[in-house]
Design a protein around this motif. Sequence first.
Motif, PDB file in Angstrom:
ATOM      1  N   ARG A  82      46.899   7.691  -7.839  1.00 22.06           N
ATOM      2  CA  ARG A  82      48.145   7.046  -8.278  1.00 22.06           C
ATOM      3  C   ARG A  82      49.037   8.059  -8.989  1.00 22.06           C
ATOM      4  NH1 ARG A  82      46.249   1.394 -11.028  1.00 22.06           N
ATOM      5  NH2 ARG A  82      45.675   2.864 -12.681  1.00 22.06           N
ATOM      6  N   SER A 202      34.345  -0.629 -14.522  1.00 21.87           N
ATOM      7  CA  SER A 202      34.861  -1.654 -13.617  1.00 21.87           C
ATOM      8  C   SER A 202      36.068  -1.166 -12.822  1.00 21.87           C
ATOM      9  CB  SER A 202      35.252  -2.909 -14.415  1.00 21.87           C
ATOM     10  OG  SER A 202      36.256  -2.592 -15.375  1.00 21.87           O
ATOM     11  N   GLY A 203      36.627  -0.028 -13.194  1.00 18.40           N
ATOM     12  CA  GLY A 203      37.773   0.512 -12.472  1.00 18.40           C
ATOM     13  C   GLY A 203      37.355   1.287 -11.238  1.00 18.40           C
ATOM     14  N   ARG A 204      38.353   1.782 -10.508  1.00 16.86           N
ATOM     15  CA  ARG A 204      38.094   2.590  -9.323  1.00 16.86           C
ATOM     16  C   ARG A 204      37.864   4.030  -9.768  1.00 16.86           C
ATOM     17  NH1 ARG A 204      42.101   3.986  -4.201  1.00 16.86           N
ATOM     18  NH2 ARG A 204      40.453   4.676  -2.790  1.00 16.86           N
ATOM     19  N   GLU A 220      40.876   4.553 -12.274  1.00 17.34           N
ATOM     20  CA  GLU A 220      42.124   3.819 -12.109  1.00 17.34           C
ATOM     21  C   GLU A 220      41.829   2.328 -12.254  1.00 17.34           C
ATOM     22  OE1 GLU A 220      44.313   6.814  -8.884  1.00 17.34           O
ATOM     23  OE2 GLU A 220      43.198   5.070  -8.165  1.00 17.34           O
ATOM     24  N   ASP A 221      42.440   1.703 -13.256  1.00 18.70           N
ATOM     25  CA  ASP A 221      42.262   0.264 -13.415  1.00 18.70           C
ATOM     26  C   ASP A 221      43.590  -0.357 -13.838  1.00 18.70           C
ATOM     27  OD1 ASP A 221      42.573   0.748 -16.145  1.00 18.70           O
ATOM     28  OD2 ASP A 221      40.423   0.656 -16.566  1.00 18.70           O
ATOM     29  N   GLU A 222      43.579  -1.634 -14.161  1.00 21.78           N
ATOM     30  CA  GLU A 222      44.815  -2.348 -14.475  1.00 21.78           C
ATOM     31  C   GLU A 222      45.489  -1.829 -15.740  1.00 21.78           C
ATOM     32  OE1 GLU A 222      43.867  -6.445 -14.671  1.00 21.78           O
ATOM     33  OE2 GLU A 222      43.507  -6.681 -12.516  1.00 21.78           O
ATOM     34  N   SER A 223      44.724  -1.229 -16.622  1.00 22.17           N
ATOM     35  CA  SER A 223      45.291  -0.740 -17.878  1.00 22.17           C
ATOM     36  C   SER A 223      45.888   0.656 -17.756  1.00 22.17           C
ATOM     37  CB  SER A 223      44.223  -0.738 -18.979  1.00 22.17           C
ATOM     38  OG  SER A 223      43.190   0.200 -18.671  1.00 22.17           O
ATOM     39  N   ASP A 225      45.407   4.883 -16.058  1.00 22.39           N
ATOM     40  CA  ASP A 225      44.500   5.922 -15.571  1.00 22.39           C
ATOM     41  C   ASP A 225      43.764   6.541 -16.749  1.00 22.39           C
ATOM     42  OD1 ASP A 225      45.539   5.417 -13.082  1.00 22.39           O
ATOM     43  OD2 ASP A 225      46.930   7.107 -13.118  1.00 22.39           O
TER      44      ASP A 225
END
Length: 263
Positions: A82, A202-204, A220-223, A225
């Motif tokens: 990202r 839980s992130g990528r 990479e997650d919702e919160s 990098d």
Amino acid sequence: MSVTAPTTAERIRSACARAGGAMLAVEGLEPATTPVHHLLDDGSFAITIPADGLLAAMVVSAGSAGAQAVLEMTDYAPLPLREPVRSLVWIQGRMFLVPDGEIAGMLDMVAADNPNPALLQVNTGSADASRGDTRYALARLEIESVVVADSTGAESVGVGALLAARPDPFCGLESCWLRHLESAHRDVVDRLATRLPQTLRSGRVRPLGLDRYGVQLRVEDESGDHDVRLPFAKPVDDVTGLSQAIRLLMGCPFLNGLRARRI
């Protein structure tokens, strides 16, 4: 105490070695691409600039005072993340054209470490305008300051430290290795991810970097990098040591890739 990460100077040297075309900014002109940017033993940078145009004319008119310039190098992650920029390096100084009598010797010196094809287009008639080739002039950037910025912040480094440092021994192969790790060895990435803090698992998880001191992972997650370094027990200098260090990080008991005998 074991060293767990490269020094600022080492990070800059590795970023310079990995970077392709850098950007050269001079006030009042559009930034120009310079395909060659090589640190010389005297602490200056040998760079190439378009021989025809306003930039070269400005450097010539500046004479012995030199033209104030900033060389910017971008270290991109080899994977489609990202946020692909891993670090930025800014080298500020004064730029001078290399005198005609010194060009051949400097080209040989640069080519010995960095055989960039653009060197063949320096102050010669080899550039083919019909193919869009650019003719380059050879310049020297005398360093006044060097700053690197990444996800941890920004930091400056002295020229002496920069000359004493060396690029990471794996930086030339790092991109290929990380792509291979991502595409063919997700099991290794998943094993390394077990070393992450529980809140990040839980992130990528993607491989971000690899050097003699450890492995970097990007989550990479919702919160946002998050970059995490997993340090090796000690720095490594060759492929065998690197393989063993990664196996140790994974928790593999067979450091040489051996399998237990069946009884």
